[in-house]
Write a protein that holds these residues in place. Structure first.
Motif, short mmCIF file in Angstrom:
data_model
loop_
_atom_site.label_atom_id
_atom_site.label_comp_id
_atom_site.label_asym_id
_atom_site.label_seq_id
_atom_site.Cartn_x
_atom_site.Cartn_y
_atom_site.Cartn_z
N LYS A 171 43.02 34.18 38.52
CA LYS A 171 42.82 35.60 38.21
C LYS A 171 41.34 35.98 38.29
O LYS A 171 40.98 37.03 38.83
CB LYS A 171 43.37 35.93 36.82
N GLN A 172 40.50 35.11 37.77
CA GLN A 172 39.07 35.36 37.78
C GLN A 172 38.54 35.41 39.22
O GLN A 172 37.78 36.31 39.58
CB GLN A 172 38.34 34.29 36.99
N LEU A 173 38.96 34.47 40.06
CA LEU A 173 38.53 34.44 41.46
C LEU A 173 38.98 35.69 42.21
O LEU A 173 38.21 36.29 42.97
CB LEU A 173 39.05 33.19 42.15
N VAL A 174 40.24 36.09 42.01
CA VAL A 174 40.76 37.27 42.70
C VAL A 174 40.03 38.53 42.21
O VAL A 174 39.66 39.38 43.01
CB VAL A 174 42.29 37.40 42.49
N SER A 175 39.80 38.62 40.92
CA SER A 175 39.12 39.79 40.36
C SER A 175 37.69 39.91 40.88
O SER A 175 37.21 41.02 41.12
CB SER A 175 39.10 39.73 38.83
N GLN A 176 37.02 38.77 41.08
CA GLN A 176 35.65 38.80 41.60
C GLN A 176 35.62 39.31 43.04
O GLN A 176 34.71 40.02 43.43
CB GLN A 176 35.03 37.40 41.55
N LYS A 177 36.62 38.93 43.83
CA LYS A 177 36.65 39.32 45.25
C LYS A 177 37.14 40.75 45.46
O LYS A 177 36.83 41.38 46.46
CB LYS A 177 37.54 38.37 46.05
N ALA A 178 37.92 41.25 44.52
CA ALA A 178 38.48 42.60 44.66
C ALA A 178 37.44 43.64 44.24
O ALA A 178 36.64 43.40 43.33
CB ALA A 178 39.73 42.74 43.80
N ASP A 179 37.49 44.77 44.89
CA ASP A 179 36.56 45.85 44.54
C ASP A 179 37.23 46.87 43.62
O ASP A 179 36.81 48.01 43.53
CB ASP A 179 36.03 46.53 45.81
N GLN A 180 38.30 46.43 42.96
CA GLN A 180 39.02 47.31 42.05
C GLN A 180 39.66 46.48 40.93
O GLN A 180 39.64 45.26 40.97
CB GLN A 180 40.07 48.11 42.80
N THR A 181 40.23 47.14 39.98
CA THR A 181 40.93 46.47 38.89
C THR A 181 42.21 45.85 39.44
O THR A 181 42.88 46.44 40.28
CB THR A 181 41.29 47.50 37.79
N VAL A 182 42.56 44.68 38.94
CA VAL A 182 43.73 43.97 39.43
C VAL A 182 44.66 43.68 38.25
O VAL A 182 44.23 43.15 37.23
CB VAL A 182 43.35 42.65 40.14
N GLU A 183 45.94 44.05 38.40
CA GLU A 183 46.98 43.72 37.42
C GLU A 183 47.76 42.54 37.96
O GLU A 183 48.25 42.57 39.09
CB GLU A 183 47.94 44.90 37.23
N PHE A 184 47.90 41.50 37.15
CA PHE A 184 48.55 40.28 37.59
C PHE A 184 49.95 40.12 37.01
O PHE A 184 50.18 40.48 35.85
CB PHE A 184 47.73 39.05 37.18
N THR A 185 50.85 39.58 37.82
CA THR A 185 52.14 39.10 37.34
C THR A 185 52.28 37.68 37.84
O THR A 185 51.70 37.31 38.86
CB THR A 185 53.33 39.96 37.85
N TYR A 186 53.03 36.89 37.12
CA TYR A 186 53.20 35.49 37.45
C TYR A 186 54.67 35.13 37.37
O TYR A 186 55.37 35.57 36.45
CB TYR A 186 52.39 34.62 36.48
N ARG A 187 55.14 34.35 38.35
CA ARG A 187 56.51 33.86 38.27
C ARG A 187 56.61 32.50 38.94
O ARG A 187 55.78 32.14 39.78
CB ARG A 187 57.51 34.84 38.84
N VAL A 188 57.63 31.77 38.54
CA VAL A 188 57.90 30.45 39.09
C VAL A 188 59.08 30.57 40.05
O VAL A 188 60.11 31.17 39.70
CB VAL A 188 58.21 29.44 37.97
N ASP A 189 58.93 30.02 41.26
CA ASP A 189 59.99 30.03 42.26
C ASP A 189 60.06 28.64 42.89
O ASP A 189 59.27 28.32 43.78
CB ASP A 189 59.70 31.09 43.33
#
Length: 183
Positions: A127-145
């Motif tokens: 989440k931290q890595l994705v948030s650093q690369k994104a130029d906007q706020t990021v909402e995360f969801t997580y699931r197992v498949d």
């Protein structure tokens, strides 16, 4: 009438009203809860389409679906939708409201899919890595498949990073099939 058009009009009106009342954030959270309830209880949508059910019962159903305190703004909106006989569009209105809210507030949706449950600190790192690369706020969801066999899939809005074993096996299969055709 076009379902998308109805949903967009009601969602835009609700967003404008919610902004005026300074409750857009609360209604956004309620719409997310409502969507979860539509997914987990398919009979909710069928009940809203039932002509035998009274307007009061439909209002009670929708307010119960969003949780404890629905809020006066949300209840007024529900009453308007039911009064105009648009309750069958409630799910798509909720989805459209979420979309418009995210566009307005520059929010992206990200979904992390893994084959087995992952420790919280690893998820936090992703989440931290994705948030650093994104130029906007990021909402995360997580699931197992388990069907992805191993690795992970990361979806951000319309982009997808598929680092799963399942994808690699499919690519390997295609390479083998193509090499047989050449022989």
């Amino acid at each position: 009438m076009n379902e998308g058009l109805v949903s967009r009009r009601y969602a835009k009106a609700l967003l404008k009203y919610a902004q005026d009342q300074h409750s857009a954030d609360q209604i956004y959270e309620k719409m997310k809860v409502l969507e979860v309830n539509f997914l987990s209880h398919p009979e909710l949508e069928k009940s809203l389409q039932n002509p035998v059910l009274s307007a009061r019962d439909k209002e009670a159903l929708l307010s119960a679906a969003v949780g404890d305190a629905a809020g006066e703004e949300f209840l007024r909106f529900i009453r308007l939708v039911i009064k105009n006989r648009r309750e069958s569009f409630m799910r798509s209105i909720g989805l459209m409201y979420q979309k418009l809210y995210r566009e307005l507030n520059n929010i992206s949706l990200a979904q992390i899919i893994t084959a087995i449950p992952v420790a919280g600190e690893i998820l936090d790192k992703i989440k931290q890595l994705v948030s650093q690369k994104a130029d906007q706020t990021v909402e995360f969801t997580y699931r197992v498949d388990p069907s992805i066999i191993g690795g992970f899939v990361l979806k951000i809005d319309s982009m997808q990073l598929d680092a799963s074993v399942n994808k690699e096996l499919k690519l390997l299969r295609l390479k083998l099939l193509n090499s047989k055709k050449r022989l």
